[in-house]
Motif scaffolding. Structure first.
Motif, PDB file in Angstrom:
ATOM      1  N   ALA A  52       1.601  20.464   1.024  1.00 15.02           N
ATOM      2  CA  ALA A  52       0.532  19.527   1.372  1.00 15.02           C
ATOM      3  C   ALA A  52       0.626  18.297   0.478  1.00 15.02           C
ATOM      4  CB  ALA A  52      -0.813  20.219   1.185  1.00 15.02           C
ATOM      5  N   VAL A  53       0.004  17.202   0.934  1.00  8.62           N
ATOM      6  CA  VAL A  53       0.002  15.970   0.142  1.00  8.62           C
ATOM      7  C   VAL A  53      -0.780  16.212  -1.142  1.00  8.62           C
ATOM      8  CG1 VAL A  53      -0.491  13.503   0.161  1.00  8.62           C
ATOM      9  CG2 VAL A  53      -0.101  14.706   2.314  1.00  8.62           C
ATOM     10  N   ASP A  54      -0.224  15.728  -2.248  1.00 10.90           N
ATOM     11  CA  ASP A  54      -0.860  15.933  -3.552  1.00 10.90           C
ATOM     12  C   ASP A  54      -1.045  14.563  -4.195  1.00 10.90           C
ATOM     13  OD1 ASP A  54      -1.374  16.352  -6.221  1.00 10.90           O
ATOM     14  OD2 ASP A  54       0.024  18.042  -6.423  1.00 10.90           O
ATOM     15  N   ILE A  92       6.439   4.486   0.406  1.00  9.95           N
ATOM     16  CA  ILE A  92       6.316   5.901   0.792  1.00  9.95           C
ATOM     17  C   ILE A  92       6.139   6.768  -0.461  1.00  9.95           C
ATOM     18  CG2 ILE A  92       7.486   7.853   1.883  1.00  9.95           C
ATOM     19  CD1 ILE A  92       8.938   5.794   3.638  1.00  9.95           C
ATOM     20  N   THR A  93       5.096   7.580  -0.413  1.00  6.93           N
ATOM     21  CA  THR A  93       4.809   8.443  -1.566  1.00  6.93           C
ATOM     22  C   THR A  93       4.945   9.930  -1.244  1.00  6.93           C
ATOM     23  OG1 THR A  93       2.474   8.345  -0.973  1.00  6.93           O
ATOM     24  CG2 THR A  93       3.225   6.793  -2.665  1.00  6.93           C
ATOM     25  N   ASP A  94       5.020  10.290   0.052  1.00  6.48           N
ATOM     26  CA  ASP A  94       5.004  11.725   0.407  1.00  6.48           C
ATOM     27  C   ASP A  94       5.409  11.895   1.868  1.00  6.48           C
ATOM     28  OD1 ASP A  94       1.974  10.562   0.423  1.00  6.48           O
ATOM     29  OD2 ASP A  94       2.384  11.746   2.202  1.00  6.48           O
ATOM     30  N   TYR A  95       5.577  13.165   2.277  1.00  5.27           N
ATOM     31  CA  TYR A  95       5.928  13.481   3.674  1.00  5.27           C
ATOM     32  C   TYR A  95       4.714  13.964   4.470  1.00  5.27           C
ATOM     33  CZ  TYR A  95      11.038  12.953   3.306  1.00  5.27           C
ATOM     34  OH  TYR A  95      12.316  12.444   3.189  1.00  5.27           O
ATOM     35  N   ASP A  96       3.534  13.517   4.114  1.00  8.04           N
ATOM     36  CA  ASP A  96       2.326  13.979   4.792  1.00  8.04           C
ATOM     37  C   ASP A  96       2.390  15.504   4.887  1.00  8.04           C
ATOM     38  OD1 ASP A  96      -0.172  12.940   5.743  1.00  8.04           O
ATOM     39  OD2 ASP A  96       0.386  13.595   7.736  1.00  8.04           O
ATOM     40  N   SER A  97       1.959  16.100   5.997  1.00  4.50           N
ATOM     41  CA  SER A  97       1.921  17.571   5.985  1.00  4.50           C
ATOM     42  C   SER A  97       2.733  18.222   7.098  1.00  4.50           C
ATOM     43  CB  SER A  97       0.464  18.060   6.019  1.00  4.50           C
ATOM     44  OG  SER A  97      -0.268  17.349   6.968  1.00  4.50           O
ATOM     45  N   GLN A 144      -9.973  12.283   3.547  1.00  5.34           N
ATOM     46  CA  GLN A 144      -9.122  13.474   3.489  1.00  5.34           C
ATOM     47  C   GLN A 144      -7.770  13.146   4.126  1.00  5.34           C
ATOM     48  OE1 GLN A 144     -11.980  13.235   5.186  1.00  5.34           O
ATOM     49  NE2 GLN A 144     -13.491  14.423   4.048  1.00  5.34           N
ATOM     50  N   PHE A 145      -6.733  13.843   3.703  1.00  2.65           N
ATOM     51  CA  PHE A 145      -5.434  13.689   4.362  1.00  2.65           C
ATOM     52  C   PHE A 145      -5.466  14.443   5.693  1.00  2.65           C
ATOM     53  CE2 PHE A 145      -4.261  13.171  -0.208  1.00  2.65           C
ATOM     54  CZ  PHE A 145      -3.839  11.849  -0.117  1.00  2.65           C
ATOM     55  N   SER A 146      -4.394  14.306   6.484  1.00  2.00           N
ATOM     56  CA  SER A 146      -4.350  14.900   7.822  1.00  2.00           C
ATOM     57  C   SER A 146      -4.088  16.401   7.770  1.00  2.00           C
ATOM     58  CB  SER A 146      -3.219  14.265   8.627  1.00  2.00           C
ATOM     59  OG  SER A 146      -3.320  12.883   8.604  1.00  2.00           O
ATOM     60  N   SER A 171       0.836  -1.209   0.000  1.00  2.00           N
ATOM     61  CA  SER A 171       0.000   0.000   0.000  1.00  2.00           C
ATOM     62  C   SER A 171       0.867   1.253   0.000  1.00  2.00           C
ATOM     63  CB  SER A 171      -0.901   0.010   1.238  1.00  2.00           C
ATOM     64  OG  SER A 171      -0.106   0.025   2.401  1.00  2.00           O
ATOM     65  N   ALA A 172       0.240   2.371  -0.337  1.00  5.21           N
ATOM     66  CA  ALA A 172       0.925   3.666  -0.311  1.00  5.21           C
ATOM     67  C   ALA A 172       0.836   4.255   1.092  1.00  5.21           C
ATOM     68  CB  ALA A 172       0.249   4.616  -1.300  1.00  5.21           C
ATOM     69  N   CYS A 173       1.826   5.039   1.457  1.00  6.88           N
ATOM     70  CA  CYS A 173       1.770   5.695   2.769  1.00  6.88           C
ATOM     71  C   CYS A 173       2.529   7.022   2.727  1.00  6.88           C
ATOM     72  CB  CYS A 173       2.350   4.796   3.855  1.00  6.88           C
ATOM     73  SG  CYS A 173       4.112   4.549   3.706  1.00  6.88           S
ATOM     74  N   GLY A 174       2.224   7.868   3.684  1.00  5.20           N
ATOM     75  CA  GLY A 174       3.001   9.088   3.886  1.00  5.20           C
ATOM     76  C   GLY A 174       4.054   8.829   4.951  1.00  5.20           C
ATOM     77  N   SER A 175       5.110   9.635   4.974  1.00  4.59           N
ATOM     78  CA  SER A 175       6.210   9.417   5.926  1.00  4.59           C
ATOM     79  C   SER A 175       6.278  10.535   6.964  1.00  4.59           C
ATOM     80  CB  SER A 175       7.535   9.368   5.162  1.00  4.59           C
ATOM     81  OG  SER A 175       8.622   9.458   6.068  1.00  4.59           O
ATOM     82  N   ILE A 198       1.997   6.816   7.637  1.00  3.26           N
ATOM     83  CA  ILE A 198       0.533   6.942   7.757  1.00  3.26           C
ATOM     84  C   ILE A 198      -0.141   6.470   6.476  1.00  3.26           C
ATOM     85  CG2 ILE A 198       0.665   9.390   7.029  1.00  3.26           C
ATOM     86  CD1 ILE A 198      -1.791   9.839   8.950  1.00  3.26           C
ATOM     87  N   GLY A 199      -1.235   5.760   6.648  1.00  4.15           N
ATOM     88  CA  GLY A 199      -1.999   5.301   5.492  1.00  4.15           C
ATOM     89  C   GLY A 199      -3.442   5.069   5.894  1.00  4.15           C
ATOM     90  N   MET A 200      -4.264   4.653   4.939  1.00  2.44           N
ATOM     91  CA  MET A 200      -5.705   4.533   5.197  1.00  2.44           C
ATOM     92  C   MET A 200      -6.233   3.109   5.084  1.00  2.44           C
ATOM     93  SD  MET A 200      -7.135   7.880   3.155  1.00  2.44           S
ATOM     94  CE  MET A 200      -6.259   9.452   3.196  1.00  2.44           C
ATOM     95  N   THR A 201      -5.363   2.128   4.831  1.00  8.92           N
ATOM     96  CA  THR A 201      -5.931   0.817   4.466  1.00  8.92           C
ATOM     97  C   THR A 201      -5.459  -0.390   5.284  1.00  8.92           C
ATOM     98  OG1 THR A 201      -4.198   0.555   2.820  1.00  8.92           O
ATOM     99  CG2 THR A 201      -6.305   1.440   2.052  1.00  8.92           C
ATOM    100  N   ASP A 258       1.273  13.543  -6.969  1.00  2.00           N
ATOM    101  CA  ASP A 258       2.605  13.071  -6.558  1.00  2.00           C
ATOM    102  C   ASP A 258       2.531  11.602  -6.142  1.00  2.00           C
ATOM    103  OD1 ASP A 258       3.602  15.570  -6.995  1.00  2.00           O
ATOM    104  OD2 ASP A 258       3.502  16.192  -4.879  1.00  2.00           O
ATOM    105  N   ILE A 259       1.452  11.270  -5.414  1.00  2.00           N
ATOM    106  CA  ILE A 259       1.296   9.885  -4.945  1.00  2.00           C
ATOM    107  C   ILE A 259       1.227   8.940  -6.152  1.00  2.00           C
ATOM    108  CG2 ILE A 259      -0.277   8.285  -3.770  1.00  2.00           C
ATOM    109  CD1 ILE A 259      -0.902  10.428  -1.767  1.00  2.00           C
ATOM    110  N   ILE A 260       0.412   9.300  -7.127  1.00  2.00           N
ATOM    111  CA  ILE A 260       0.251   8.427  -8.306  1.00  2.00           C
ATOM    112  C   ILE A 260       1.574   8.313  -9.058  1.00  2.00           C
ATOM    113  CG2 ILE A 260      -0.917   8.220 -10.553  1.00  2.00           C
ATOM    114  CD1 ILE A 260      -3.385   9.505  -9.112  1.00  2.00           C
TER     115      ILE A 260
HETATM  116  N1  ADE Z   1      -1.383   7.386   1.439  1.00  2.00           N
HETATM  117  C1  ADE Z   1      -0.325   7.926   0.826  1.00  2.00           C
HETATM  118  N2  ADE Z   1       0.092   9.037   1.461  1.00  2.00           N
HETATM  119  C2  ADE Z   1      -0.731   9.217   2.510  1.00  2.00           C
HETATM  120  C3  ADE Z   1      -0.819  10.171   3.550  1.00  2.00           C
HETATM  121  N3  ADE Z   1       0.024  11.186   3.625  1.00  2.00           N
HETATM  122  N4  ADE Z   1      -1.813  10.024   4.453  1.00  2.00           N
HETATM  123  C4  ADE Z   1      -2.661   8.987   4.386  1.00  2.00           C
HETATM  124  N5  ADE Z   1      -2.628   8.058   3.429  1.00  2.00           N
HETATM  125  C5  ADE Z   1      -1.672   8.150   2.501  1.00  2.00           C
END
Ligand code: ADE
Length: 272
Positions: free
Chosen positions: A220-222, A208-213, A165-167, A87-91, A184-187, A225-227
């Motif tokens: 902000a998470v975009d 990891i796809t992003d640095y969250d916020s 929504q993101f955080s 899964s994708a996640c933010g760091s 952080i992730g949603m699944t 960028d994740i895709i």
């Molecule tokens: N999935 C990918 N990036 C995320 C993020 N920043 N927060 C929650 N889910 C995500």
């Protein structure tokens, strides 16, 4: 000994695996409703495999609406012994950068709008999720990732949020600084809890796809960028999965950590 069967729950890029023999999309029925999609089954290097697109082909299920119980139950019915969640996640960590993988070993479950157990009315069980992932399966994922030349972090705490929504920045800083979460992730929840109730070994490979916020140098998470990162990671994810049959072996000895016996001392209700 039973036969190992690997079940992969993940995104669309993962199941176009070269060399998957006898590939067939199968509709699996479950008393818990319909799984996210049909399940692609086949054999990889002689080992039975099953691929389930978590959000369905075409990404039709939002994180809160993924039929987590039907998904885990359908994999169990197919004979899956080991579930790999991708899964994708933010760091939340500078050193865990977009493009890196994390083999998660702990969770903080902040989801609140999902069915979280196979048990309840008429049959009560309390399984332990003190160690919610399988160390044997996680180690195989780390080894597979390293062999593929992927930058992988061995262990990390995943905060599961409800979304969609993101955080906010305040939440992001709290999860990172006060709660000690790494990604952080949603699944991944309640997926991991349900896998334990189903006595399946479960490992989570978070990309990891992003640095969250929280990060002062990143915006902000975009979702674009994740895709972009996920598309760039698809080859790496497939490479990791391709190495698992050789690492896990066809004959599956009982799990040394007891994942496959999780209900042994967990049932409260006497059998009929
Ligand atoms: N999935 C990918 N990036 C995320 C993020 N920043 N927060 C929650 N889910 C995500």
């Amino acid at each position: 000994m039973t036969d190992t069967m690997i079940g992969v729950i993940g995104g669309s890029g993962l199941y176009q695996i070269d060399g998957l023999q006898d590939a067939e999309w199968r509709a699996v029925e479950s008393p818990w409703g319909a799984p996210s999609d049909e399940i692609l089954t086949g054999r990889l290097d002689g080992m039975a495999m099953a691929f389930l697109p978590r959000h369905g082909r075409g990404h039709v299920h939002a994180p809160s609406d993924v039929p987590y119980r039907a998904n885990i139950d359908a994999l169990k019915r197919l004979g899956v012994t080991d579930v790999i969640s991708v899964s994708a996640c933010g760091s939340f960590r500078e050193e865990m950068a977009p493009g890196d993988f994390v083999v998660v070993d702990q969770f903080i479950d902040r989801t609140f709008a999902r069915a979280k157990s196979f048990f309840g009315k008429g049959c009560v069980a309390h399984v332990s999720v003190a160690h919610p992932t399988c160390p044997r399966l996680g180690a195989a994922c780390v080894e597979a990732a390293r062999a593929e030349g992927i930058k992988v972090h061995d262990g990390g705490t995943y905060l599961a949020m409800e979304g969609p929504q993101f955080s906010s920045m305040a939440e992001s800083k709290m999860y990172r600084d006060a709660w000690g979460a790494d990604v952080i992730g949603m699944t991944n929840m309640p997926e991991a809890k349900l896998a334990r109730e189903a006595e399946l070994c479960y490992a989570s490979v978070a990309m990891i796809t992003d640095y969250d916020s929280w990060h002062p140098d990143h915006g902000a998470v975009d979702i674009n960028d994740i895709i972009r990162i996920l598309t760039g990671n698809a080859d790496k994810g497939r490479g990791l999965v391709r190495r698992l049959p050789a690492l896990l072996g066809a004959d599956r000895a009982p799990c040394p950590h007891g994942c496959d016996r999780a209900l042994e001392f967990a049932l409260m209700t006497a059998p009929d």
